[in-house]
Motif scaffolding. Structure first.
Motif, PDB file in Angstrom:
ATOM      1  N   LEU A 334       0.826  -1.209   0.000  1.00  0.00           N
ATOM      2  CA  LEU A 334       0.000   0.000   0.000  1.00  0.00           C
ATOM      3  C   LEU A 334       0.857   1.254   0.000  1.00  0.00           C
ATOM      4  N   ASP A 335       1.993   1.180  -0.679  1.00  0.00           N
ATOM      5  CA  ASP A 335       2.903   2.322  -0.779  1.00  0.00           C
ATOM      6  C   ASP A 335       3.457   2.738   0.583  1.00  0.00           C
ATOM      7  N   GLY A 336       3.334   1.846   1.585  1.00  0.00           N
ATOM      8  CA  GLY A 336       3.821   2.165   2.921  1.00  0.00           C
ATOM      9  C   GLY A 336       2.800   2.857   3.798  1.00  0.00           C
ATOM     10  N   ALA A 337       1.540   2.940   3.360  1.00  0.00           N
ATOM     11  CA  ALA A 337       0.504   3.588   4.165  1.00  0.00           C
ATOM     12  C   ALA A 337       0.326   2.856   5.489  1.00  0.00           C
ATOM     13  N   TRP A 338      -0.002   3.612   6.516  1.00  0.00           N
ATOM     14  CA  TRP A 338      -0.168   3.040   7.856  1.00  0.00           C
ATOM     15  C   TRP A 338      -1.601   2.534   8.032  1.00  0.00           C
ATOM     16  N   THR A 339      -1.772   1.231   7.913  1.00  0.00           N
ATOM     17  CA  THR A 339      -3.040   0.581   8.217  1.00  0.00           C
ATOM     18  C   THR A 339      -3.137   0.395   9.731  1.00  0.00           C
ATOM     19  N   ALA A 340      -4.272  -0.100  10.215  1.00  0.00           N
ATOM     20  CA  ALA A 340      -4.447  -0.300  11.660  1.00  0.00           C
ATOM     21  C   ALA A 340      -3.404  -1.264  12.206  1.00  0.00           C
ATOM     22  N   ASP A 341      -3.100  -2.336  11.458  1.00  0.00           N
ATOM     23  CA  ASP A 341      -2.115  -3.286  11.979  1.00  0.00           C
ATOM     24  C   ASP A 341      -0.700  -2.731  11.921  1.00  0.00           C
ATOM     25  N   VAL A 371      -6.333   4.914   3.510  1.00  0.00           N
ATOM     26  CA  VAL A 371      -7.612   5.566   3.246  1.00  0.00           C
ATOM     27  C   VAL A 371      -8.593   4.554   2.667  1.00  0.00           C
ATOM     28  N   GLY A 372      -9.859   4.684   3.044  1.00  0.00           N
ATOM     29  CA  GLY A 372     -10.894   3.854   2.452  1.00  0.00           C
ATOM     30  C   GLY A 372     -11.741   3.145   3.492  1.00  0.00           C
ATOM     31  N   VAL A 373     -12.814   2.512   3.022  1.00  0.00           N
ATOM     32  CA  VAL A 373     -13.758   1.846   3.916  1.00  0.00           C
ATOM     33  C   VAL A 373     -13.084   0.719   4.692  1.00  0.00           C
ATOM     34  N   LYS A 374     -12.256  -0.067   4.003  1.00  0.00           N
ATOM     35  CA  LYS A 374     -11.582  -1.185   4.664  1.00  0.00           C
ATOM     36  C   LYS A 374     -10.701  -0.689   5.798  1.00  0.00           C
ATOM     37  N   ALA A 375      -9.964   0.383   5.548  1.00  0.00           N
ATOM     38  CA  ALA A 375      -9.074   0.934   6.577  1.00  0.00           C
ATOM     39  C   ALA A 375      -9.875   1.479   7.748  1.00  0.00           C
ATOM     40  N   GLU A 376     -10.948   2.180   7.464  1.00  0.00           N
ATOM     41  CA  GLU A 376     -11.752   2.736   8.552  1.00  0.00           C
ATOM     42  C   GLU A 376     -12.468   1.646   9.339  1.00  0.00           C
ATOM     43  N   THR A 381      -8.182   5.079  12.410  1.00  0.00           N
ATOM     44  CA  THR A 381      -8.105   6.384  13.071  1.00  0.00           C
ATOM     45  C   THR A 381      -7.676   6.239  14.525  1.00  0.00           C
ATOM     46  N   ARG A 382      -8.372   5.385  15.258  1.00  0.00           N
ATOM     47  CA  ARG A 382      -8.015   5.173  16.665  1.00  0.00           C
ATOM     48  C   ARG A 382      -6.614   4.591  16.791  1.00  0.00           C
TER      49      ARG A 382
END
Length: 515
Positions: A334-341, A371-376, A381-382
């Motif tokens: 994901l280009d290094g994006a910070w997901t919840a995990d 970003v996106g529904v899956k990430a949210e 955010t939390r």
């Protein structure tokens, strides 16, 4: 008169204990491709260093003449040893005795081991193989009553983890308290196809409507990818080596500093390939582990959590002999994006480094939070705000090396930016509150719609803003402290580590509330 007869009785009981669960259970253990508990201790500990505590503890049966008729040892082997010469407490489960169930155990041995590690400031290595929980329903036949659940030793575990390194090796099916002990550690390992971790086994899952095997329920493909365990290895020997390697970077307790070893690498070493490792198009991914290996002492990088939170590479290494924590964004995910995990992984790693006084080097490439529904839905955010808080609460020096992207809230969390910014930026740096791509079209939508040649205008706008985004313009305002030649990264990090070593302090790591 002498005590010879008593010593002979002692030796007899010790020999009975060494038989573990008996010939048939031991044969079954080996038939599954597993070592016995005593073989494991022998492989893990330095030769001849293990001093067993509580060897003859177990369940004894006496005849009419009060002579010992039968003896079953407890489900754990405990004691002190050295690992690579360093004092360590070992707590090892014996699956050959009632599958490691606690209704056949003497729980005081576990508690004593944890207390010893905590009070005498030694790491604890647990080799977990069994339930470690309340045993089975059959135990109610012998003791016909139920009980309100209580977990003896959990207070010792909670306190111990604030004091000394806890390492857990899952070496078989680990259920209930066994699974809890795997998770309650600073570093945990599973062995492929040999170990499983779950709160309750397949029979309970089947009763709830899920017909699964042990591997389907809690195998390495699940627990290694969700972060329940840190590393997955191929064999028990690899698990022992991982434990030794992990502990080699850490102090024996929070009351000690990490040990610097004699440097084995040129502190001024420069790698020419770093000048071209990041593609100039700003999009094509590169291999962050190559950058890590070029910057740290050769062959010193030890990765933690390879199979989960894959947008971030975490691990331990040495720089000029000093132990250091490593973070590096991985653009292949994901280009290094910070997901919840990814956020959870960063939080956990920063806490580990703060706990044991390891300075951190962060190789930054972060386009922001995912970003996106899956990430949210996953709660990014939390998790993200908790991670930012953890980074700002960190008690150790952090040096950031901005490799490429640093955008938005996540991009700002490369360090606690209210403290001295020990930061180096490569010419490939690309930063801002949001990426240019897409932003130009949105900001100039009206002008583009009214233009006679929208494509030409868009190209002009991109050229203009491309010049504005130059890292040199950022440096003109001292918003990027230093732009460096990528080949100078290692020498500069060596310098950072020598300065960091002057200010790290021992003591407990305490932090405030996290949202």
């Amino acid at each position: 008169m002498s005590w010879k007869k008593s010593i002979e009785e002692l030796r007899r009981r010790e020999r009975l204990s060494e038989k573990m669960g008996g010939e048939e259970p031991v044969s079954r253990q080996r038939g599954r491709g597993k070592l016995t508990v005593r073989e494991r201790v022998a492989f893990l500990a330095d030769p001849g260093s293990f001093h067993e505590v509580g060897k003859i503890a177990g369940k004894a049966t006496y005849g009419p003449d009060d002579e010992l008729e039968a003896f079953t040892p407890s489900t754990s082997v405990t004691g002190r040893a050295t690992l690579d010469g360093k004092p360590t407490v070992i707590l090892a489960d014996d699956f050959t005795v009632r599958g490691g169930a606690s209704d056949a155990a003497i729980w005081q041995k576990m508690v004593q081991s944890i207390r010893m590690a905590t009070e005498y400031r030694m790491p604890l290595v647990q080799m977990i193989d069994g339930t470690g929980g309340g045993g089975s329903v059959k135990s109610l036949e012998k003791d016909p009553r139920t009980y309100i659940p209580e977990t003896p030793g959990w207070n010792e575990i909670v306190h111990g983890m604030t004091q000394v390194p806890f390492v857990s090796l899952a070496l078989g099916p680990c259920a209930g308290m066994g699974a809890g002990r795997v998770a309650a550690s600073h570093f945990s390992v599973m062995v492929k196809e040999l170990s499983q971790v779950f709160v309750a086994g397949p029979p309970v899952a089947i009763a709830l409507g899920e017909n699964v095997t042990k591997e389907e329920l809690g195998g390495w493909k699940i627990q290694g990818q969700n972060g329940t365990v840190d590393n997955v290895v191929d064999s028990e020997a690899d698990a022992f080596e991982a434990a030794r390697r992990f502990l080699s970077y850490l102090p024996p307790s929070v009351h000690h500093l990490p040990e610097r070893t004699a440097p084995t690498d040129d502190p001024k070493r420069k790698e020419d390939f770093l000048l071209s490792i990041v593609p100039t198009d700003g999009k094509t991914p590169y291999k962050p582990r190559r950058i890590i290996e070029a910057a740290v002492d050769r062959h010193s990088f030890f990765e933690i959590g390879h199979d989960w939170g894959r947008g971030m590479v975490c691990g331990l290494a040495r720089i000029d002999g000093y132990p250091v924590g490593i973070l590096a964004g991985d653009p292949f995910f994901l280009d290094g994006a910070w997901t919840a995990d990814v956020c959870d992984k960063v939080t956990r790693h920063m806490d580990l480094c703060s706990m044991f006084h390891l300075p951190v080097v962060h190789f930054v490439d972060c386009p922001g939070f995912a970003v996106g529904v899956k990430a949210e839905t996953a709660g990014v955010t939390r998790a993200g705000v908790r991670t930012m808080t953890a980074i700002y609460q960190a008690s150790v020096p952090v040096c950031s090396v901005v490799i490429r992207k640093a955008y938005g809230l996540a991009g700002s969390a490369m360090m606690n930016q209210s403290r001295t910014k020990w930061r180096y930026c490569w010419p490939s740096g690309d930063w801002g509150s949001l990426p240019m791509a897409g932003g130009i079209e949105a900001a100039f939508r009206k002008e583009l719609a009214e233009a006679e040649n929208p494509e030409e205008l868009k190209a002009q706008l991109y050229r203009k803003f491309e010049a504005i985004r130059s890292p040199f313009r950022t440096a003109e305002s001292f918003l990027a402290e230093e732009i460096i030649d990528p080949r100078d990264t290692r020498p500069l990090l060596v310098d950072f580590m020598h300065h960091a070593a002057r200010i790290v302090e021992t003591g407990e790591f305490r932090h405030g509330y996290r949202p």
